[in-house]
Design a protein around this motif. Structure first.
Motif, short mmCIF file in Angstrom:
data_model
loop_
_atom_site.label_atom_id
_atom_site.label_comp_id
_atom_site.label_asym_id
_atom_site.label_seq_id
_atom_site.Cartn_x
_atom_site.Cartn_y
_atom_site.Cartn_z
N GLU A 9 21.82 7.62 24.12
CA GLU A 9 22.52 8.76 24.31
C GLU A 9 21.73 9.76 25.13
O GLU A 9 20.40 9.81 25.08
CB GLU A 9 22.25 9.11 22.45
N GLY A 10 22.53 10.15 25.68
CA GLY A 10 21.56 10.75 27.09
C GLY A 10 21.94 11.20 28.01
O GLY A 10 21.51 11.43 28.98
N GLY A 11 22.50 9.43 28.19
CA GLY A 11 23.08 9.27 29.30
C GLY A 11 21.57 8.85 30.42
O GLY A 11 20.77 8.59 30.11
N ALA A 12 22.24 7.38 31.34
CA ALA A 12 21.54 6.36 31.48
C ALA A 12 20.91 7.27 33.64
O ALA A 12 22.25 7.31 34.56
CB ALA A 12 21.21 4.68 31.81
N TRP A 36 26.34 12.59 33.40
CA TRP A 36 26.93 11.54 34.12
C TRP A 36 26.46 10.73 32.28
O TRP A 36 25.26 11.11 32.51
CB TRP A 36 26.56 10.72 35.26
N ALA A 37 27.55 10.00 31.83
CA ALA A 37 26.96 8.87 31.21
C ALA A 37 25.86 7.41 31.50
O ALA A 37 25.19 7.19 30.88
CB ALA A 37 28.34 7.80 30.75
N ARG A 58 30.72 7.06 27.32
CA ARG A 58 31.03 8.77 26.25
C ARG A 58 30.72 9.92 27.93
O ARG A 58 29.40 10.23 28.04
CB ARG A 58 31.48 9.16 25.70
N GLY A 59 31.43 9.97 28.79
CA GLY A 59 31.09 10.32 30.18
C GLY A 59 31.02 10.14 31.63
O GLY A 59 31.20 8.69 31.12
N GLY A 60 30.63 10.20 32.51
CA GLY A 60 30.79 9.55 33.87
C GLY A 60 30.63 8.34 34.46
O GLY A 60 29.12 8.65 33.53
N PHE A 84 35.60 12.92 36.22
CA PHE A 84 35.00 11.71 36.82
C PHE A 84 35.06 10.45 35.32
O PHE A 84 33.48 10.46 34.98
CB PHE A 84 34.25 11.29 37.94
N ALA A 85 35.84 9.62 35.34
CA ALA A 85 35.67 8.70 34.45
C ALA A 85 34.65 7.31 35.50
O ALA A 85 33.87 6.87 34.69
CB ALA A 85 36.98 7.81 34.06
N PHE A 86 35.00 7.56 36.84
CA PHE A 86 34.39 6.54 37.48
C PHE A 86 34.28 7.51 38.81
O PHE A 86 35.13 7.34 39.86
CB PHE A 86 35.17 5.07 37.55
N GLU A 87 32.95 7.45 39.47
CA GLU A 87 32.65 7.97 40.71
C GLU A 87 32.27 7.15 41.49
O GLU A 87 31.04 6.93 41.33
CB GLU A 87 32.24 9.18 40.35
N GLY A 88 33.43 6.45 42.47
CA GLY A 88 33.02 5.54 43.45
C GLY A 88 33.09 5.21 44.64
O GLY A 88 33.43 4.99 45.36
#
Length: 375
Positions: A9-12, A36-37, A58-60, A84-88
């Motif tokens: 929770e809170g992203g990595a 960003w997740a 849940r987050g990009g 952004f679901a996925f920023e590549g």
């Protein structure tokens, strides 16, 4: 690195991290809806990155400028509506990006400028970003793209300036709006698709008429040995271009289409010649001798076919047009004719001039198309 079933929770966040083997987050759950997740820009992983089989975010996810051996997203769910679901962007993947087995992205899925060695495989995936970009593949470079989601993406699909070896898609899942400007591909995977369906694909270009997508499709057909399809694409390119021209340009465009098919159907000029020859022969046969008089004596015998050819073909001189005319000697007799006879003579004179104008127009159109580049 193995972290199956991880819950955060809170992203990595691990920018510029390096992993010599694989990174496996199978079944993991990452949540940070306000940012960003998973944020790992510049990440380097020698082997596979597995965010699959129940992985949820849940987050990009941010992997900009990362270098990975392979990226496996099969069965994952990325949820970042409106973001952004996925920023590549500028991602490098040595082998493949796989988003299969019901992979779902809510939000923009971007591979902007990415370099993917073997393929980008999106069979049976789902993409939703209503009102925005569902898929941003601008400047993507890959050997094969399988754009075969299980339903139509909800949002714009941007393929502009992408370079693809083999492009696989399905008309059943084409979005309403595409950006195909600058898209280059060597082969179309579903080459059995009728050319009219492909033309409908080009019509979905969201920015209106652009010549390059037509040129690219025609080139692909030629490389596949489908010359008839390539010609049809080139003709439709010019027809679509007509809507961008001023009134004079549209008139010339119509002329080139009707007379010689923009240079791709030059046999139409021969049909016009035959039709005008038949019509002229009938009209001038009826006009002689009442409305065609000899301009000199002695005059050769009048032959309606030869006379019509003399009128129609600028470079042909069979002597008939010089010897017989609806003006000249005939005009001196008009004062002694009835009004109906005078009117008939004028009609034949106008027909004579009209045939010449038609043939000159056809000859000019053919010359323009044969001498100028058509694509």
């Amino acid at each position: 690195m193995l972290a199956e079933g991880l819950v955060i929770e809170g992203g990595a966040h691990a920018p510029a991290a390096r992993i010599g083997g694989s990174l496996t987050l199978t079944g993991a759950s990452l949540t940070h809806t306000e940012n960003w997740a998973l944020s790992v820009p510049g990440l380097q992983v020698a082997q596979d990155v597995r965010l699959n089989d129940g992985f949820t975010a849940r987050g990009g996810i941010d992997v900009r400028s990362a270098h990975l051996g392979a990226l496996i997203l099969d069965g994952a769910e990325l949820d970042s509506p409106g973001g952004f679901a996925f920023e590549g962007g500028w991602l490098t993947v040595d082998r493949q990006v796989s988003g299969r087995q019901g992979f779902t992205a809510r939000g923009e899925f971007s591979l902007y400028g990415a370099q993917v060695g073997a393929r980008v495989d999106l069979r049976d995936a789902a993409f939703t970003n209503s009102g925005g970009l569902a898929l941003d593949f601008e400047r993507l470079n890959t050997s094969a793209l399988y754009l075969l989601p299980h339903r139509t993406p909800d949002g714009i699909v941007d393929l502009s300036h992408a370079k693809i070896g083999t492009f696989h898609d399905d008309p059943a899942t084409w979005p309403a709006r595409l950006d195909l400007r600058g898209l280059a591909y060597q082969t179309l995977g579903n080459d059995h698709l009728p050319v009219h369906a492909r033309l409908d694909w080009l019509q979905r270009q969201q920015h209106g008429y652009a010549p390059q997508p037509y040129d690219q499709l025609a080139t692909a057909y030629r490389q596949a040995g489908q010359e008839d399809a390539a010609r049809l694409v080139a003709i439709h390119k010019q027809k679509h271009r007509r809507h961008t021209l001023n009134p004079a340009g549209r008139l010339l465009n119509w002329l080139l289409y009707l007379t010689v098919g923009y240079g791709y159907r030059t046999w139409l000029a021969a049909l016009w010649l035959l039709a005008l020859l038949a019509l002229g022969t009938a009209v001038f046969a009826h006009a002689h001798p009442a409305h065609l008089a000899a301009t000199a004596t002695p005059a050769p015998a009048f032959h309606p076919i030869a006379y019509t050819l003399d009128v129609l073909v600028p470079i042909v001189d069979l002597g008939q047009q010089k010897a017989w005319a609806p003006t000249g000697v005939a005009a001196t007799r008009m004062s002694r004719r009835s009004d109906s006879s005078t009117t008939s003579c004028r009609r034949h004179t106008a027909f004579h001039l009209g045939q010449r104008v038609c043939m000159w127009d056809a000859a000019t159109a053919a010359t323009i198309c044969l001498c100028a580049p058509r694509d």
